[in-house]
Design an enzyme around this catalytic site. Sequence first.
Site, PDB file in Angstrom:
ATOM      1  N   SER A  29      -8.241 106.059  16.039  1.00 40.24           N
ATOM      2  CA  SER A  29      -7.267 106.840  17.118  1.00 40.24           C
ATOM      3  C   SER A  29      -6.219 106.714  16.995  1.00 40.24           C
ATOM      4  CB  SER A  29      -8.438 107.043  18.118  1.00 40.24           C
ATOM      5  OG  SER A  29      -7.882 107.845  18.750  1.00 40.24           O
ATOM      6  N   LYS A  53      -6.837 111.680  18.052  1.00 42.31           N
ATOM      7  CA  LYS A  53      -5.893 110.669  19.223  1.00 42.31           C
ATOM      8  C   LYS A  53      -6.961 111.145  19.956  1.00 42.31           C
ATOM      9  CE  LYS A  53      -2.315 110.307  21.809  1.00 42.31           C
ATOM     10  NZ  LYS A  53      -1.913 109.212  21.852  1.00 42.31           N
ATOM     11  N   ASN A  77       1.839  99.260  22.237  1.00 44.28           N
ATOM     12  CA  ASN A  77       1.788 100.073  22.764  1.00 44.28           C
ATOM     13  C   ASN A  77       1.294 101.004  24.137  1.00 44.28           C
ATOM     14  OD1 ASN A  77      -0.903 102.210  22.476  1.00 44.28           O
ATOM     15  ND2 ASN A  77      -0.944 100.939  21.398  1.00 44.28           N
ATOM     16  N   LEU A  81      -2.973 107.355  26.663  1.00 43.59           N
ATOM     17  CA  LEU A  81      -3.694 108.267  26.022  1.00 43.59           C
ATOM     18  C   LEU A  81      -3.002 109.437  26.405  1.00 43.59           C
ATOM     19  CD1 LEU A  81      -7.212 106.662  27.178  1.00 43.59           C
ATOM     20  CD2 LEU A  81      -5.797 107.324  25.102  1.00 43.59           C
ATOM     21  N   CYS A 137      -9.809 101.601  26.504  1.00 44.38           N
ATOM     22  CA  CYS A 137      -7.824 101.550  26.449  1.00 44.38           C
ATOM     23  C   CYS A 137      -7.629 100.565  27.073  1.00 44.38           C
ATOM     24  CB  CYS A 137      -7.683 103.093  26.245  1.00 44.38           C
ATOM     25  SG  CYS A 137      -5.457 102.738  26.495  1.00 44.38           S
ATOM     26  N   ASN A 199     -10.706  97.622  19.887  1.00 46.76           N
ATOM     27  CA  ASN A 199      -9.835  98.079  20.304  1.00 46.76           C
ATOM     28  C   ASN A 199      -8.768  97.341  20.527  1.00 46.76           C
ATOM     29  OD1 ASN A 199      -8.477 100.639  21.640  1.00 46.76           O
ATOM     30  ND2 ASN A 199      -9.742 101.026  22.622  1.00 46.76           N
TER      31      ASN A 199
END
Length: 310
Positions: A29, A53, A77, A81, A137, A199
């Site tokens: 994602s 995404k 990165n 989101l 995240c 993740n």
Amino acid sequence: MQRSPKPTSVNLEVNLGGLSMKNPVTVGSGTFGAGREYHDFLDVATLGAVTTKGVSLYGWEGNASPRIAETPSGMLNSIGLQNPGVEHLKADELPWLASVGATTIVNVSGHSFEEYQAVIEALEEAPVAAYELNVSCPNVDAGGMTVGCNPQSVESVVSLCRQATKRPLIVKLTPNVIDITEIARAAEAGGADSLSLINTLLGMAVDAKRRKPLLARGVGGLSGPAVKPVALRMVWEVSRAVDLPILGMGGISNGTDAVEFMLAGATAVAVGAANFVNPCATIDVIDGIAEYCEAQGVADVNELIGALEC
């Protein structure tokens, strides 16, 4: 010219917690959008699934720039989101994915447990095959990794989302914890059908000349080949701790990488940062898995799952 996987006699079909996939390859994602840009290079319908995404109930602006930094064997990165919200996804991206015949996994984000549930409720009538709950995240200040580091929070949000849907529920785990198996068990207890991991790893890059962080937020998520050994270890640990299928990811860029994850316990794999370097990386991975199986006399890719000899 669009690429598709090469013909093979190997059975590549897998079942990821109720999600039927024509082959064990999807995308990470946030690395593939909703597939439109990549469709110029490959037929996205030939992937096992397209993972969108992350989407939230309402649009998120994301973090300030700069928010991308290259690192040795990887990238950081701090996108945060950024997305236009679930209604845009429903009106624009999901109909397009359905029109080209793609199997779609929607990555779901939220500022609160109730927002995760509301996103799923908003998508229940849309052409979606499965949901991936992003409780991991590292680039947002609310939700995300804050939820994913606490077993009780993970179980609660998964349980709430489980009540909202009968579709396959994939829970994405953060590696930024002391014991990832504890979080995996919590997701299982909440009603997850499968788990995805890992993740990104929380990292940082510094500009020595300016004496400042390279990212505006200071820290970001590390992905790419550099994280592969950590990801493999965590997939192996989680596969031995729970009875759920695993979507493995972290530094996968070729068929051999993917096979290693499957041997360690993954049922399927996701290609992430490699998509930025090679827009056809997913096709190369599918072909590479088939070529490995053919060379090893493996007729069914499911024979690889958890077949690591220790």
